[in-house]
Design an enzyme around this catalytic site. Structure first.
Site, PDB file in Angstrom:
ATOM      1  N   CYS A  73       0.848  -1.186   0.000  1.00 42.62           N
ATOM      2  CA  CYS A  73       0.000   0.000   0.000  1.00 42.62           C
ATOM      3  C   CYS A  73       0.892   1.246   0.000  1.00 42.62           C
ATOM      4  O   CYS A  73       2.049   1.178   0.403  1.00 42.62           O
ATOM      5  CB  CYS A  73      -0.899  -0.001   1.244  1.00 42.62           C
ATOM      6  SG  CYS A  73      -2.378  -1.027   1.068  1.00 42.62           S
ATOM      7  N   HIS A 116      -5.815  -1.640  -2.113  1.00 45.94           N
ATOM      8  CA  HIS A 116      -5.492  -2.913  -1.458  1.00 45.94           C
ATOM      9  C   HIS A 116      -6.534  -3.995  -1.726  1.00 45.94           C
ATOM     10  O   HIS A 116      -6.203  -5.181  -1.853  1.00 45.94           O
ATOM     11  CB  HIS A 116      -5.361  -2.687   0.048  1.00 45.94           C
ATOM     12  CG  HIS A 116      -4.944  -3.905   0.813  1.00 45.94           C
ATOM     13  ND1 HIS A 116      -3.624  -4.266   0.969  1.00 45.94           N
ATOM     14  CD2 HIS A 116      -5.681  -4.861   1.433  1.00 45.94           C
ATOM     15  CE1 HIS A 116      -3.570  -5.397   1.670  1.00 45.94           C
ATOM     16  NE2 HIS A 116      -4.796  -5.782   1.967  1.00 45.94           N
ATOM     17  N   ASN A 156       0.573 -14.557  -9.487  1.00 42.58           N
ATOM     18  CA  ASN A 156      -0.070 -15.630  -8.735  1.00 42.58           C
ATOM     19  C   ASN A 156      -1.222 -14.975  -8.002  1.00 42.58           C
ATOM     20  O   ASN A 156      -1.012 -14.007  -7.297  1.00 42.58           O
ATOM     21  CB  ASN A 156       0.868 -16.218  -7.677  1.00 42.58           C
ATOM     22  CG  ASN A 156       2.096 -16.859  -8.291  1.00 42.58           C
ATOM     23  OD1 ASN A 156       2.063 -17.371  -9.399  1.00 42.58           O
ATOM     24  ND2 ASN A 156       3.207 -16.821  -7.568  1.00 42.58           N
ATOM     25  N   HIS A 167      -2.480  -7.782  -1.314  1.00 44.89           N
ATOM     26  CA  HIS A 167      -2.528  -6.627  -2.218  1.00 44.89           C
ATOM     27  C   HIS A 167      -2.333  -7.085  -3.674  1.00 44.89           C
ATOM     28  O   HIS A 167      -1.473  -7.920  -3.940  1.00 44.89           O
ATOM     29  CB  HIS A 167      -1.412  -5.657  -1.826  1.00 44.89           C
ATOM     30  CG  HIS A 167      -1.563  -4.299  -2.413  1.00 44.89           C
ATOM     31  ND1 HIS A 167      -1.916  -3.203  -1.671  1.00 44.89           N
ATOM     32  CD2 HIS A 167      -1.430  -3.861  -3.685  1.00 44.89           C
ATOM     33  CE1 HIS A 167      -1.977  -2.139  -2.456  1.00 44.89           C
ATOM     34  NE2 HIS A 167      -1.680  -2.518  -3.688  1.00 44.89           N
ATOM     35  N   HIS A 169      -0.890  -7.726  -6.868  1.00 48.41           N
ATOM     36  CA  HIS A 169       0.475  -7.528  -7.374  1.00 48.41           C
ATOM     37  C   HIS A 169       0.922  -8.748  -8.163  1.00 48.41           C
ATOM     38  O   HIS A 169       0.345  -9.830  -8.044  1.00 48.41           O
ATOM     39  CB  HIS A 169       1.447  -7.285  -6.221  1.00 48.41           C
ATOM     40  CG  HIS A 169       1.752  -8.521  -5.412  1.00 48.41           C
ATOM     41  ND1 HIS A 169       0.849  -9.100  -4.550  1.00 48.41           N
ATOM     42  CD2 HIS A 169       2.855  -9.306  -5.364  1.00 48.41           C
ATOM     43  CE1 HIS A 169       1.390 -10.175  -3.995  1.00 48.41           C
ATOM     44  NE2 HIS A 169       2.595 -10.337  -4.478  1.00 48.41           N
ATOM     45  N   GLN A 171       4.741 -10.403 -10.210  1.00 49.66           N
ATOM     46  CA  GLN A 171       6.186 -10.413 -10.063  1.00 49.66           C
ATOM     47  C   GLN A 171       6.850 -10.498 -11.424  1.00 49.66           C
ATOM     48  O   GLN A 171       6.230 -10.912 -12.402  1.00 49.66           O
ATOM     49  CB  GLN A 171       6.618 -11.613  -9.229  1.00 49.66           C
ATOM     50  CG  GLN A 171       5.990 -11.626  -7.843  1.00 49.66           C
ATOM     51  CD  GLN A 171       6.496 -12.795  -7.023  1.00 49.66           C
ATOM     52  OE1 GLN A 171       7.660 -12.862  -6.665  1.00 49.66           O
ATOM     53  NE2 GLN A 171       5.621 -13.725  -6.754  1.00 49.66           N
TER      54      GLN A 171
HETATM   55 ZN   LIG Z   1      -2.030  -3.158   0.376  1.00 52.25          ZN
END
Ligand SMILES: [Zn+2]
Length: 347
Positions: A73, A116, A156, A167, A169, A171
């Site tokens: 965040c 988030h 993933n 959160h 995201h 890679q």
């Molecule tokens: Zn977050």
């Protein structure tokens, strides 16, 4: 798109990608961070001919922190995270707990949004386009590092896949070698070229399109199908119609169409198992050509999206046959998977 590169307190790189050209990202990381000491080591398996990254420092990494301690965040209200700015569009930084580092490659984290509680499927097409820009730029940048031979952008999603941060995201791994799966594809490509004089990727996509039973979506610039020998219960491969070796070579038409098409697929994935089912865990994996492969221009950039959930509440485990012998057993016929993925199209 505006790109702003800076450094975190321990020297790691952080890059903001903003939709607005007038975005200002000058916040400084205030955390008292020790320099990172990574002891990642690549060991070669002489029998299998593949490599294993041994990274002992990863055992201490953050595991499912509460939302108010999320390191992805923005830094707000005196709470300092990995992102010093109080807001961001897309942010990429070097992983503090990398599986690959130094001479052994590079690991980066891509934060898709500052929200988030969102997931990739919640992004707008504009936000998804910015993520595509970030993936493309990182591929071009990592190509310059002598320690990186192949760039793998992936996401993933879901605890079932082993995600340790909620959160949204993904890679990026910069491997110091061509990966085993890519080497297998390059070998099949060379054999097919030798035998037929044609490109195997082109033939596979053309065959799927002419057969049609496993095609899920045929766009203007992309074709998406469940492969004939799908390994996973629900698995879709997306190929740009004009074959390119990596993201940096995608043309404008394909770049423009991709965000909407990809968002549609993520939404369909969440509908596969019906109403009331928790979000479908998935892996989204970009396949790109290694940088120094002789036949890199024959390689076809594509995205493989698949879930390890096989039916409501049940996961596909990689058990004896898969883990022990690399022989996958798939309980969902690929034609049935394709039919289901067409059924759950957005109205
Ligand atoms: Zn977050």
């Amino acid at each position: 798109m505006k790109k702003t590169a800076t450094r975190l307190a321990d020297g790691r790189e952080l890059i903001y990608y903003d939709a607005r050209d007038d975005a200002v990202r000058d916040a400084v990381d205030q955390r008292p961070l020790d320099p990172i000491s990574t002891r990642s080591e690549v060991r070669h398996d002489r029998l299998l001919g593949d490599d294993v990254a041994v990274a002992s420092h990863r055992q201490g990494r953050t595991y499912l922190p509460p939302a108010d301690e999320c390191p992805l965040c923005p830094s707000r209200d005196g709470r300092l995270s990995e992102i010093p700015a109080s807001d961001y569009d897309v942010a990429v930084f070097e992983n503090r707990f990398p599986s690959l580092a130094g001479d052994a490659g590079r690991c980066e984290v891509v934060c898709f949004t500052s929200d988030h509680n969102a997931s990739f499927a919640d992004l707008t097409a504009e936000q998804a386009a910015l993520v595509l820009d970030a993936w493309t730029d990182r591929t071009a940048e990592l190509a310059r590092l002598p320690s990186v031979e192949q760039v793998f952008c992936f996401e993933n999603r879901g605890r079932e896949i082993g995600v340790t941060l909620g959160h949204p995201h993904g890679q990026i791994y910069g491997y110091p070698f061509p990966t085993p799966r890519t080497r297998l594809m390059l070998r099949s490509l060379a054999e097919h070229r030798e035998r037929t004089g044609r490109n195997l990727f082109d033939d596979v996509v053309a065959d799927e399109r002419s057969d049609g039973r496993r095609v899920v979506l045929d766009g203007e610039h992309w074709t998406a199908f469940v492969p004939y020998a799908a390994h996973w219960p629900y698995e879709v491969h997306l190929y740009p119609k004009r074959r390119v070796p990596d993201l940096t070579a995608l043309d404008d038409g394909a770049r423009t169409e991709f965000p909407q098409l990809y968002l549609e697929f993520l939404k369909r994935f969440d509908r596969i198992f019906g109403e009331g089912e928790p979000p479908t865990p998935y892996i989204a994996a970009w396949h790109q050509a290694p940088f120094t492969a002789d036949d890199r221009d024959d390689f076809a950039l594509h995205l493989e999206l698949f879930t390890i959930r096989r039916t409501s509440g049940k996961l596909k485990f990689l058990a004896g046959s898969e883990s022990g012998m690399n022989v996958f057993i798939n309980d969902v016929p690929p034609e049935a998977a394709a039919e289901r993925l067409r059924e759950v199209a957005s109205k």
